[in-house]
Design an enzyme around this catalytic site. Structure first.
Site, PDB file in Angstrom:
ATOM      1  N   ALA A  71     -19.594  11.039 -18.430  1.00  0.00           N
ATOM      2  CA  ALA A  71     -19.207  11.792 -19.612  1.00  0.00           C
ATOM      3  C   ALA A  71     -17.795  11.447 -20.060  1.00  0.00           C
ATOM      4  O   ALA A  71     -17.492  11.488 -21.253  1.00  0.00           O
ATOM      5  CB  ALA A  71     -19.312  13.296 -19.327  1.00  0.00           C
ATOM      6  N   THR A  72     -16.920  11.108 -19.111  1.00  0.00           N
ATOM      7  CA  THR A  72     -15.561  10.723 -19.510  1.00  0.00           C
ATOM      8  C   THR A  72     -15.598   9.503 -20.417  1.00  0.00           C
ATOM      9  O   THR A  72     -14.946   9.475 -21.472  1.00  0.00           O
ATOM     10  CB  THR A  72     -14.700  10.445 -18.263  1.00  0.00           C
ATOM     11  OG1 THR A  72     -14.502  11.671 -17.568  1.00  0.00           O
ATOM     12  CG2 THR A  72     -13.358   9.848 -18.632  1.00  0.00           C
ATOM     13  N   GLN A 181     -21.588  20.036 -19.076  1.00  0.00           N
ATOM     14  CA  GLN A 181     -21.899  21.235 -18.299  1.00  0.00           C
ATOM     15  C   GLN A 181     -23.108  21.989 -18.844  1.00  0.00           C
ATOM     16  O   GLN A 181     -23.655  22.852 -18.161  1.00  0.00           O
ATOM     17  CB  GLN A 181     -20.687  22.176 -18.276  1.00  0.00           C
ATOM     18  CG  GLN A 181     -19.467  21.603 -17.580  1.00  0.00           C
ATOM     19  CD  GLN A 181     -19.607  21.604 -16.066  1.00  0.00           C
ATOM     20  OE1 GLN A 181     -20.441  22.310 -15.506  1.00  0.00           O
ATOM     21  NE2 GLN A 181     -18.782  20.810 -15.399  1.00  0.00           N
ATOM     22  N   SER A 201     -23.626  13.825 -18.513  1.00  0.00           N
ATOM     23  CA  SER A 201     -23.296  13.209 -17.231  1.00  0.00           C
ATOM     24  C   SER A 201     -24.371  13.549 -16.220  1.00  0.00           C
ATOM     25  O   SER A 201     -24.842  14.674 -16.158  1.00  0.00           O
ATOM     26  CB  SER A 201     -21.959  13.782 -16.764  1.00  0.00           C
ATOM     27  OG  SER A 201     -21.678  13.387 -15.454  1.00  0.00           O
ATOM     28  N   HIS A 203     -24.185  13.550 -12.839  1.00  0.00           N
ATOM     29  CA  HIS A 203     -23.854  14.210 -11.564  1.00  0.00           C
ATOM     30  C   HIS A 203     -23.643  15.717 -11.699  1.00  0.00           C
ATOM     31  O   HIS A 203     -23.480  16.406 -10.701  1.00  0.00           O
ATOM     32  CB  HIS A 203     -22.664  13.539 -10.868  1.00  0.00           C
ATOM     33  CG  HIS A 203     -21.330  13.905 -11.405  1.00  0.00           C
ATOM     34  ND1 HIS A 203     -20.550  14.893 -10.837  1.00  0.00           N
ATOM     35  CD2 HIS A 203     -20.610  13.414 -12.447  1.00  0.00           C
ATOM     36  CE1 HIS A 203     -19.412  14.991 -11.497  1.00  0.00           C
ATOM     37  NE2 HIS A 203     -19.419  14.118 -12.480  1.00  0.00           N
ATOM     38  N   CYS A 325      -1.738  25.769  -7.295  1.00  0.00           N
ATOM     39  CA  CYS A 325      -1.793  24.884  -6.128  1.00  0.00           C
ATOM     40  C   CYS A 325      -3.088  24.091  -6.061  1.00  0.00           C
ATOM     41  O   CYS A 325      -3.187  23.140  -5.305  1.00  0.00           O
ATOM     42  CB  CYS A 325      -1.643  25.696  -4.844  1.00  0.00           C
ATOM     43  SG  CYS A 325      -0.005  26.421  -4.670  1.00  0.00           S
TER      44      CYS A 325
END
Lengths: 400, 130
Positions: A71-72, A181, A201, A203, A325
């Site tokens: 997808a990127t 998604q 995508s 995956h 984080c």
């Protein structure tokens, strides 16, 4: 022991049936689909069968499907492919996108911006939704593409694509949607009443990593970004990833095949998780629209509890957090922050992505683990309301 | 980023933090907050008239390291003289924790800042110059 996996927005395991369909194409059917001999022809047939499967799954024609590395790359192809065409004659390009798009959209647009492409970023409401009127107001002469995701990977919110598509059509501007998604989870409109370009995508839907596709309506012309041989009707060069393509086709068939049942099952589990959290744990907040969200997504902020600390406490479950984080940004998830409730909502947020392997028993156990962990972490936590006089950013309090 | 690459000491202080809360009759207190990533640490001390840190307690909001560093800091402060306490830095805390992943060192910086601010507050209140 492997944790219970509940991070299906990050990736999904390859379905055994998908893997089985792919394997021959690593072995006896290894041909290059561009070759004219029989070895190549066998591979080419598998590719075209998969292409047809992808087209049927999304409601398009086979000639409108371009295979990519994911997808990127599909997002890059859509944005760069349209913008470069607009600028080719020395003209200006103007793009419109939401602030909560995936980084492959935002970083690409930022890069295009450095070369002179103009951009309008659309804010979202407190529930994460785009107002279609904002899209209409953003359109202007020279707008070459509007890019609005179908569903968000962090907070699951669904965007009003049908209304946005109608406005774009009226304005004569193509609509692209990053549906990585959403595909296989919810219906996504394409064509005349929907997007003219769509990224997906494998995956994310129990297919292999490294393969995806861009749907490009036959009405839309774009400039190839990968050149060298003219594959995919000149839209994306490079020897085709035959096993990957076969896997993508198989994964999409499976996903769309039981989409109504599986989405309903996942929504039931997700609601069980949210109801359980709310009943067990006070002072929690849902991030994103409560109803118009992906069936398998939950994103919750736990007041006074750091997201990473909470992930560690429930590390027998694989989850993710929008905290600074863990999110790759020093300020925490830009998506959660875009909802307008301050950085703490991101810093104390957890994302849950349920999937095929998850059960009600796992959900109930997770609720109990979270409850215990949040109680413990809140006893350790600083509490803003309880700060002594003078306490604050870098400040020193006086004696008590 | 890679998470959960923590030493046994970090995990121990995260799961069983020492000295949580506020010191009884505290006379030195600080709350420090990360500008960038939302962690918060409070430090509460009782310092005797002859300059010994008799009690040290903490609270922490944020990540595993923020909690572990706060806990370890209070252990390092208890029973120390003011001079020794003033010399404790976030590097000392990180070392005492068995080291931290490079990307998490910044989360221990608050511990060093907290002791500085708490002692500032103590000296200001006591009218003693630094």
């Amino acid at each position: 022991m492997e944790p219970v996996y509940m991070d299906h927005h990050a990736t999904t395991p390859v379905h055994p049936q998908v893997l089985a369909r792919m394997l021959p194409y690593f072995g006896e059917c290894f041909g290059n689909p561009s070759s004219t001999h029989a070895t190549g022809r066998r591979a080419a047939e598998a590719v075209e069968a998969a292409r047809e499967a992808v087209a049927v799954a999304i409601g398009a024609s086979a000639t409108e499907i371009v295979f990519t590395s994911g997808a990127t790359e599909a997002n890059n192809l859509a944005l760069r492919g349209l913008a470069s065409r607009a600028r080719a004659g020395g003209g200006h390009a103007h793009l419109v996108a939401s602030v909560i798009e995936h980084k492959s959209i935002l970083d690409t647009i930022a890069d295009l911006g450095r070369d002179g492409t103009e951009v309008t970023y659309l804010q979202v409401g407190p529930d994460g939704r785009i107002d279609p009127e904002d899209v209409r107001r953003a359109l202007r002469p020279g707008t070459c593409l509007v890019s609005i995701q179908a569903a968000n990977s962090e907070i699951g919110v669904l965007q009003p694509l049908a209304e946005i598509a109608a406005l774009c059509a009226a304005g004569g501007v193509p609509l692209h949607t990053d549906a990585a998604q959403a595909i296989g989870r919810i219906p996504v409109p394409v064509g005349e009443s929907g997007a003219q370009l769509l990224s997906l995508s494998a995956h994310k839907i129990y297919g292999p990593k490294g393969i995806g596709a861009l749907y490009v309506s036959r009405r839309v012309r774009l400039r190839a970004q990968m050149t060298g041989g003219g594959h995919e009707r000149g839209r994306r060069s490079g020897t085709l990833n035959v096993p990957g393509i076969v896997g993508l086709g198989a994964a999409l068939e499976l996903a769309v095949g039981d989409m109504p049942e599986e989405s309903a099952r996942l929504a039931g589990l997700r609601d069980r998780l949210w109801d359980g959290i709310r009943a067990r744990i006070p002072r929690v907040q849902l991030n994103g629209h409560p109803v118009l969200r992906l069936p398998h997504n939950l994103n919750v902020s736990f007041t006074h509890v750091g997201g990473e600390a909470l992930l560690m406490a429930v590390r027998d479950f694989a989850l993710s957090s929008g905290s600074a984080c863990t999110s790759g940004s020093t300020q925490g998830s830009y998506v959660v922050r875009a909802l307008g409730r301050g950085d703490e909502a991101a810093h104390s947020s957890l994302r849950f992505g349920l999937g095929r392997g998850n059960t009600a028993e796992q959900v109930d156990l997770l609720v109990e683990r979270l409850g215990t962990a949040v109680e413990r972490l809140r006893t350790i936590s600083t509490a803003p309301e309880a700060l002594p006089v003078g306490g604050g950013k870098g400040g020193a309090g006086g004696g008590v | 980023m890679a998470a959960f690459e923590y030493s046994a000491a970090v995990l121990d202080h995260y799961e069983r933090p020492r000295n949580v809360g506020e010191a009884t009759r505290a006379n030195a207190h600080a709350e420090v907050r990360s500008d960038t990533h939302g962690d918060r640490l409070t430090l509460s001390l009782r310092i005797t008239p002859d300059g010994i840190v008799e009690e040290a307690r903490f609270r922490a909001y944020g990540c595993v390291v923020a909690i572990a560093a706060g806990s370890m800091l209070t252990e390092m402060l208890r029973g120390r003289t003011l001079a020794a306490a003033a010399g404790i830095t976030d590097i000392d805390v990180a070392r005492a924790l068995g080291g931290l992943p490079a990307t998490k060192l910044r989360c221990s910086v608050l511990a060093g800042e907290a002791i500085v601010r708490a002692l500032e507050a103590f000296h200001t209140q006591e009218g003693v110059g630094r």
